[in-house]
Enzyme design. Structure first.
Site, PDB file in Angstrom:
ATOM      1  N   LYS A 174       9.832 -19.628  35.662  1.00  0.00           N
ATOM      2  CA  LYS A 174       9.595 -18.240  36.090  1.00  0.00           C
ATOM      3  C   LYS A 174      10.290 -17.359  35.055  1.00  0.00           C
ATOM      4  O   LYS A 174      11.478 -17.068  35.152  1.00  0.00           O
ATOM      5  CB  LYS A 174      10.190 -18.020  37.489  1.00  0.00           C
ATOM      6  CG  LYS A 174       9.545 -16.907  38.316  1.00  0.00           C
ATOM      7  CD  LYS A 174       9.521 -15.542  37.664  1.00  0.00           C
ATOM      8  CE  LYS A 174      10.848 -14.825  37.686  1.00  0.00           C
ATOM      9  NZ  LYS A 174      10.861 -13.580  36.873  1.00  0.00           N
ATOM     10  N   CYS A 282      23.377 -12.059  25.323  1.00  0.00           N
ATOM     11  CA  CYS A 282      24.505 -12.418  26.195  1.00  0.00           C
ATOM     12  C   CYS A 282      25.718 -12.805  25.360  1.00  0.00           C
ATOM     13  O   CYS A 282      26.823 -12.860  25.871  1.00  0.00           O
ATOM     14  CB  CYS A 282      24.125 -13.560  27.108  1.00  0.00           C
ATOM     15  SG  CYS A 282      23.646 -15.006  26.175  1.00  0.00           S
TER      16      CYS A 282
END
Ligand code: NAD
Length: 502
Positions: A174, A282
């Site tokens: 997903k 990140c």
């Protein structure tokens, strides 16, 4: 022409009607360029069912055959690098060279997964008791799922699925609904490589799709990468539903600069790691913890470099930094410049003034900024900004810098800039962060090590890829076996005692 992105289920593009759709933007123009179908429980169930049905066949496919398919996938990915990078750049906004870089780092994990026969070797002990042997085998879990963030639409899914599939699992991805196209291209390449239908599926969507995956009884494990509040939610919900889960969260990565550092190296690193991909990594450096005696000089050297940075559309070769992913995100990032000043910081570099080369005025632009004299109590320090804003906290010495980093709730990455080997060695030992750079600003581990943070940057026990990835996607079974010599039977007959070794 507007594009339409749909799910990939059971080896083919999904043809059913979508109850809900989302818009896909080009961040450099601010325009909608297409739509993406958003899955509900029905589509999620179709993908999980296809994965469940494909699992026994894939689990029993020999290691050699699995590896042949992985190698073919690797070659196809390599041949489609530019195509993937263009799609990523058009939906995410990052410059083409950066998008190519993320595909290459994803390919590294595919390379690693091609060595899976070696990684799945169990242990064997002969004669653990008289005439008895013992061995362990590593088996796949079944249907596993990955939920991934917008900022690396190719690399982060590839932290997960090459290893999961190589281990014999089937996988439902997903991806982020903001830049969904790369996932579908990778699914097409898997099919071309000969992966059986249902082993890799893609469902697009938002929370509705994620919840359906987290609650589905046939999903055995969940890998998540995204922001900390959602990582915490995923960890809790998946665990409640009995699934194995690893949830990698957000970050506030500090770069510590000691007075003996090479300040040109440190300035280059701060600018590259702070503003690459518009700070939407990140592992981006977002906080500078600089010993006061060199802070003014470092600010000047950063200023010189920022003035030369070329901000513009990702598909323009001149651009070094692209736009932010959405208008809302750009506005939120820019709001920290105001709140920072309101709370007492100095705006040393104002990215709102930075020129944009050839950019559409409606694009989601924000140039590189530096907030100086930031305090740990300010929201620009406490929050993960996830944009091109560096916050400089001035510290008195090494100990104060370490206290700052260790007091921060996140623990993803950090770096120290120094020429003192002893200080660097002490830092690597006492810093409470999962990935550490020494004169290296973005210490992303290679595919054969594992990627992951500490504290609020990771919920769960396992990091991604490397041997921790292999362990996450397998479970071990220990077998104890007795084969007697022809015509012989062990002495003793019936014995109700607990088996002991002899
Ligand atoms: P996000 O948390 O908003 O979304 C991540 C994924 O979760 C997406 O697929 C999204 O559709 C889904 N999602 C969003 N809201 C949800 C909800 N309420 N319930 C269930 N699912 C939901 O993150 P993002 O904005 O896409 O990505 C940026 C964030 O990801 C930053 O915080 C960044 O630090 C983090 N990140 C972390 C790592 C790491 O390795 N630790 C790597 C990349 C990005």
């Amino acid at each position: 022409m507007s594009k339409h992105v749909t799910h990939w289920i059971g080896g083919a593009a999904h043809e059913g009607p979508a109850q809900r759709r989302g818009d896909i933007y080009n961040p450099a123009s601010g325009q909608v360029t297409g739509t993406v179908d958003l899955a509900g429980p029905r589509e999620v169930d179709a993908a999980v069912t296809a994965a469940r049905e494909a699992f026994p066949g894939w689990r029993d496919t020999s290691l050699s055959k699995r590896v042949q398919i992985l190698f073919r996938f690797r070659e196809l990915l390599n041949g489609n690098k530019e195509r993937l990078a263009e799609l990523i750049s058009a939906e995410h906004g990052k410059v083409l060279s950066d998008a190519l870089g993320e595909v290459s780092r994803g390919l590294d994990v595919v390379d690693f997964a091609c060595g899976i026969p070696h990684l799945l070797k169990g242990g064997y002990s002969e004669n653990v008791s008289t005439g008895v042997d013992s061995y362990s085998i590593m088996q796949p879990l079944g249907v596993v799922t990955g939920v991934t963030p917008f900022n690396f639409p190719a690399m982060v899914p590839m932290w997960m699925f090459p290893v999961a599939i190589a281990c014999g699992n089937t996988f439902v991805l997903k991806p982020s609904e903001k830049d969904p196209s790369a996932a579908v291209v990778m699914a097409e390449l898997w099919a071309e490589a000969g992966l059986p239908d249902g082993v890799f599926s893609v469902v697009h969507g938002d929370r509705t799709a994620v919840d359906a995956l987290l609650e589905h009884p046939d999903v055995a494990a969940v890998s998540f990468v995204g922001s900390t509040p959602i990582a915490r939610y995923i960890y809790r919900t998946a665990a409640e539903h009995g699934k194995r889960v690893q949830a990698l969260g957000g970050a506030k990565n500090h770069m510590v600069v000691l007075p003996d550092a090479d300040l040109d190296l440190a300035a280059d690193a701060a600018v590259s790691a702070g503003f690459g991909s518009a700070g939407e990594r990140c592992m981006a450096i977002s906080a500078l913890a600089v010993v006061d005696s060199v802070a003014d000089e470092l600010v000047e050297r950063i200023r010189e470099r920022v003035a030369r940075l070329r901000v513009g559309p990702g598909d323009d070769d001149r651009s070094e930094m692209g736009p932010l992913v959405t208008r809302e995100h750009r506005d939120k990032v820019a709001s920290y410049l105001e709140s920072g000043v309101r709370e007492g910081a100095t705006l040393a570099i104002d990215g709102r003034m930075h020129p944009v080369l050839g950019g559409d005025p409606d694009g989601f632009w924000l140039g590189p900024s530096l907030l100086d004299h930031v305090g740990p109590e300010m929201s620009c320090y406490g929050d993960e900004i996830f944009g091109p804003v560096l916050s400089m906290v001035r510290v008195g010495d090494y100990d104060e810098a370490v206290k700052l980093v260790n007091g921060n709730p996140y623990g993803n990455g950090t770096a120290i800039f120094t020429n003192d080997g002893g200080a660097a060695r002490r830092f690597q030992n006492e810093i409470e962060v999962g990935m550490v750079g020494i004169n290296v600003p973005i210490p992303v581990p290679m595919a054969y090590y594992s990627f992951g943070g500490w504290k609020q940057s990771l919920f769960g026990d396992s990091h991604a890829h490397g041997t921790e990835g292999v362990h996450f996607y397998t479970r071990t079974k220990a077998v104890t076996a007795r084969w007697t010599d022809p015509g012989q039977r062990p002495e003793g007959g019936v014995d109700l005692g607990f088996p002991t070794n002899g």
